[in-house]
Scaffold this active site. Structure first.
Site, PDB file in Angstrom:
ATOM      1  N   HIS A   1     -44.719 -78.780  42.781  1.00 21.13           N
ATOM      2  CA  HIS A   1     -45.380 -77.521  43.178  1.00 21.13           C
ATOM      3  C   HIS A   1     -46.797 -77.462  42.630  1.00 21.13           C
ATOM      4  CE1 HIS A   1     -44.972 -75.200  39.381  1.00 21.13           C
ATOM      5  NE2 HIS A   1     -43.810 -75.811  39.235  1.00 21.13           N
TER       6      HIS A   1
ATOM      7  N   GLU B   1     -44.307 -71.918  43.841  1.00 19.85           N
ATOM      8  CA  GLU B   1     -42.942 -72.030  43.313  1.00 19.85           C
ATOM      9  C   GLU B   1     -42.709 -71.026  42.189  1.00 19.85           C
ATOM     10  OE1 GLU B   1     -39.889 -73.523  40.413  1.00 19.85           O
ATOM     11  OE2 GLU B   1     -42.013 -73.225  40.097  1.00 19.85           O
TER      12      GLU B   1
HETATM   13 ZN   LIG Z   1     -42.642 -75.982  37.549  1.00 19.07          ZN
END
Ligand SMILES: [Zn+2]
Length: 461
Positions: free
Chosen positions: A285, A331
């Site tokens: 991410h 994320e």
């Molecule tokens: Zn992470």
């Protein structure tokens, strides 16, 4: 008897050729694995790219910095010569810390004016910047203690003081035990009339740096400000409260939530020479918390993923299947990037063979954790001797990664697992900077993922 001998004479050469084929294939794979490891460790290209990325600074979803980093990543993938590079639009939540966050003891015989090392939790509401909130503090050590003390919570600041549990051999279970207090603590405290919430930082390190992370409110309950406190000041506050249970604390926070912002997943790929519509995803991410540079979490995972493709290019390995690197945005506080990619994967006419995620820091590789599909697990396990060349000691069944978990139609999902002992020294804090990433550990991680991708590309799952 005669028949038996004839059969043996016929079968021996067949077996020999099967064995020697298998043998020479394994030898070939080991030589490729060794080349990937050697190239990664000696050239350290990915580590240098992580340095470039970290210079841009933290990449909180929706921030100007995150957009700068997205542009950098796109240009970098183009300059590395990937076959296609594109941005996938994603609307992301936007929360800003602002410049004010303080917690000061204001009413005490001994400790007045003592400033505590705190930081707003991601998603927290702010306070009035002149008055702040001023209240007595009640120290709580568990959910059950919170409900037992419910009549004493009203108008107080609830201080969840729960140390990192060092009884586990790896660090993630300790994080898992405490993270619920960070995410739900403010709303649980607000249920009983609390005015604010302080969380002892979830970290294995004994310093005074606050470790932040996302928190959520329950809409039907009052939204109260929530902060993390460094563990040294958590211990200080606990001792101070033992001496003066009525001391008062004033908290001022400027953080706020803004309207959703336009952002992007960054995607680059090497097209498969034989099966261009069959895809192996490798990713991490791209957003990070805003106190450090997001070097371990998860700049490292993204750049390792990008380096898998780049290692293929440097060694002139032409993949049969499409190898796609995805930098998922958001994320940390929404997973919108993972959700968007998952929707794309479910509608596209491509077949996702697997996805591999690196989001546990850039530490020494130890294993791969395989989610779903036991046949794939058995197959990956059979490559142990080859993966060992890149420091992989085990393949286990277990969780993979938050972002890739939205790719529902992949045959199996895989998490890259490095050693976990130091991860929570850095996680979500100002400690998470590029200088704390060891180039050998980082590069061995890139190589381990590249070896696995290579084997999946050649052998299938
Ligand atoms: Zn992470």
């Amino acid at each position: 008897m005669k028949k038996f001998f004839v059969l043996v004479f016929v079968l021996v050469p067949v077996w020999q050729s099967v064995f020697s084929q298998k043998d020479s294939k394994e030898k070939f794979y080991i030589s490729v694995a060794d080349s990937l490891v050697k190239t990664a460790l000696t050239q350290q290209t990915g580590h240098a790219l992580l340095g470039e990325l970290c210079k841009i600074g933290p990449r909180l979803s929706g921030s100007a910095n995150s957009l700068k980093a997205i542009e950098w990543a796109k240009e970098k993938m183009i300059s590395l010569g990937f076959d296609s590079v594109w941005l996938q639009p994603v609307m992301v939540p936007r929360w800003e810390r602002g410049g004010v966050e303080s917690a000061v003891i204001v009413s005490s015989k001994k400790f007045t004016h003592k400033k505590l090392s705190i930081a707003s939790l991601g998603g927290s509401v702010g306070t009035d910047l002149k008055k702040g909130i001023t209240a007595e503090v009640i120290e709580i050590h568990s959910w059950s203690e919170l409900s037992q003390m419910k009549n004493k919570i009203k108008d107080k600041i609830v201080f969840f003081n729960i140390p990192f549990d060092n009884s586990f051999s790896t660090s993630f279970p300790a994080y898992g035990k405490n993270v619920g207090y960070r995410v739900q603590g403010a709303s649980e405290a607000a249920k009983y009339g609390a005015k604010g919430m302080i969380l002892r930082s979830i970290t294995s390190r004994n310093d005074n740096v606050p470790h932040v992370g996302v928190m959520h409110y329950i809409d039907s309950l009052p939204k109260i400000p929530a902060v993390a406190i460094g563990v040294i000041d958590a211990d200080f506050l606990s001792k101070a409260l033992a001496k003066e249970p009525n001391l008062k604390l004033r908290i001022k926070l400027s953080c706020k939530t803004l309207p959703d912002a336009q952002s992007y997943n960054v995607i680059g790929e090497l097209k498969g020479t034989e099966f261009p519509n069959e895809v192996i995803v490798v990713g991490g991410h791209f957003d990070s918390w805003d106190k450090g540079d997001g070097a371990h979490d998860d700049g490292a995972g993204c750049i390792q993923s990008m380096e898998v493709l780049d290692l293929f290019k440097r060694l002139n390995i032409k993949p049969k299947h499409t190898i796609r690197c995805v930098f998922f945005i958001n994320e940390e506080n929404g997973s919108r990037g993972g959700i968007t990619y998952g929707e794309f994967a479910s509608h596209s006419n491509e077949k996702h063979i697997t996805a591999i995620e690196s989001d546990r820091g850039a530490f020494t590789p130890v294993g791969f954790s395989v989610d779903k599909d036991s046949a794939s697990f058995v197959k990956i396990s059979s490559w142990g001797k080859i993966l060992e060349r890149a420091g992989i000691h085990w393949i286990k069944q277990g969780g993979s990664g938050v972002d890739i978990s939205y790719i529902k139609n992949a045959k199996c999902l895989i998490g890259f697992v490095p050693d976990s002992q130091r991860y929570f020294d850095y996680h979500h804090s100002a400690n998470d900077v590029f200088s704390e990433v060891n180039p050998r550990e980082f590069e061995l991680g890139s190589a381990a993922m590249a070896v696995l991708v290579f084997l999946i590309d050649r052998e299938g799952l």
